[in-house]
Scaffold this motif. Sequence first.
Motif: not given
Lengths: 225, 190
Positions: A10-17
């Motif tokens: 998984s790559k998570i930016y803030g609350d965007l997966k």
Amino acid sequence: MALLELKNVSKIYGDLKALNDVSIQVEKGEWVAIMGPSGSGKSTMMNIIGCMDKPTIGEVLLDGVDISKESQKALTDIRRDKIGLIFQQFHMVTYLTAVENVMVSQYYHSMPDEEEALEALDRVGLRERAKHLPGQLSGGEQQRVCVARALINHPELILADEPTGNLDEANENIVLDLFRQLHREGTTLIVVTHDPEVAEAAQRTIVLEHGRVAREVINENFSNQ
Amino acid sequence: MKEKKRCLVSAIYVKVREGCDIGKVNSAIQGHTRKASAVRTKSMITDVSDSLSGVSKTVTWLIVTVWVLSFVILLIVFFMIANERKKEFALLRLLGTSRAILGSVVRKEAAVCSLAGGIVGIALAALVLFPFTRLIEKSLGLPYLTPEIPVILLTALLTLAGTVLAGSMASFWSAARLSRVDPGCVLRGN
Ligand SMILES: Nc1ncnc2c1ncn2[C@@H]1O[C@H](COP(=O)(O)OP(=O)(O)OP(=O)(O)O)[C@@H](O)[C@H]1O
Ligand SMILES: [Mg+2]
């Protein structure tokens, strides 16, 4: 053993997966296409496989080494030794000629060898344009230089993010033919594309949607004699 | 135009032996000459030398200011260039350049540029100074003596070293920033 294995990445930016629990395997010598709508995480995945970014969660095994745990320096070495990169926009060093652009890649890998660089340009049909600057080359020609640069160090794995996105039919076919040659030589290819024709050239297509693997399609008609 | 009558003054300097009483010499000359007068000029010369040292102090400060200013300008220029060339360096990182190598590439480039700039600057200064010594002398109204050649060479060499040093130092920060450039930004930039 698979050349590449993503395990629950998984790559998570803030609350965007951008990538959400992705698991895939790519065998040595396999040719895989990655498709999916814009924003589905294709480039994010390529960045992680290409050692340019690390996953938030999960393991990425390249040749048995977990690259998600490696240091920046080790990642640079892996990228240099094992991976050839091709992008949608043809990133060339603007003040270097075509052959010099290819030699830059050699320089940080082993030793610049102009003859070898010229042979690589010959493979992409640009030997006689070796002394031209990027500004004097068409888009398709620049992309072919980038392909020459990517294959000069004989990488095990070639990562291409929309390599034909900015190319016309003729140049697209030249690039695809080069991919076929590389495949025959045993190079592993992972190609992100929006173009079904480009995907059909591959052995298998992985479709991403919303950061997940939506489906995988095996190309029954694949042939590359 | 009416020509002004000019009063011309000539001087004859008298060299005396070390430790000799200047007053005595003065009156001795006075006693032997009628139309000319003998004056002790020690104070006159000290005045000139005082004002000269004032000038050279100002020049020193000017030089310091110019160096500081050029250092600051170099910092800004390198910073701007670094921003401009982010993409190029990200690309080099993608092609397998390590951060250390990239940093040293930037510093070396800066050093070479400074060296070239220093050489051009010194050559220009020489070009302006040497042929026009007489002109400068005339306009200053003071004797303008060029230092001896070894001194000039040493000054030029020191200036060159200073230029390269300043350029290199100014580039350190940019080199550090550039070497930390995120290689992934090339792909994401699409
Ligand atoms: N550095 C980042 N910071 C925040 N969000 C990001 C970052 N990089 C990518 N994203 C987001 O992650 C998602 C996936 O992006 P990605 O670039 O992987 O899409 P893509 O499938 O390559 O799309 P396209 O086909 O348009 O190239 C997008 O919603 C994007 O906005
Ligand atoms: Mg993308």
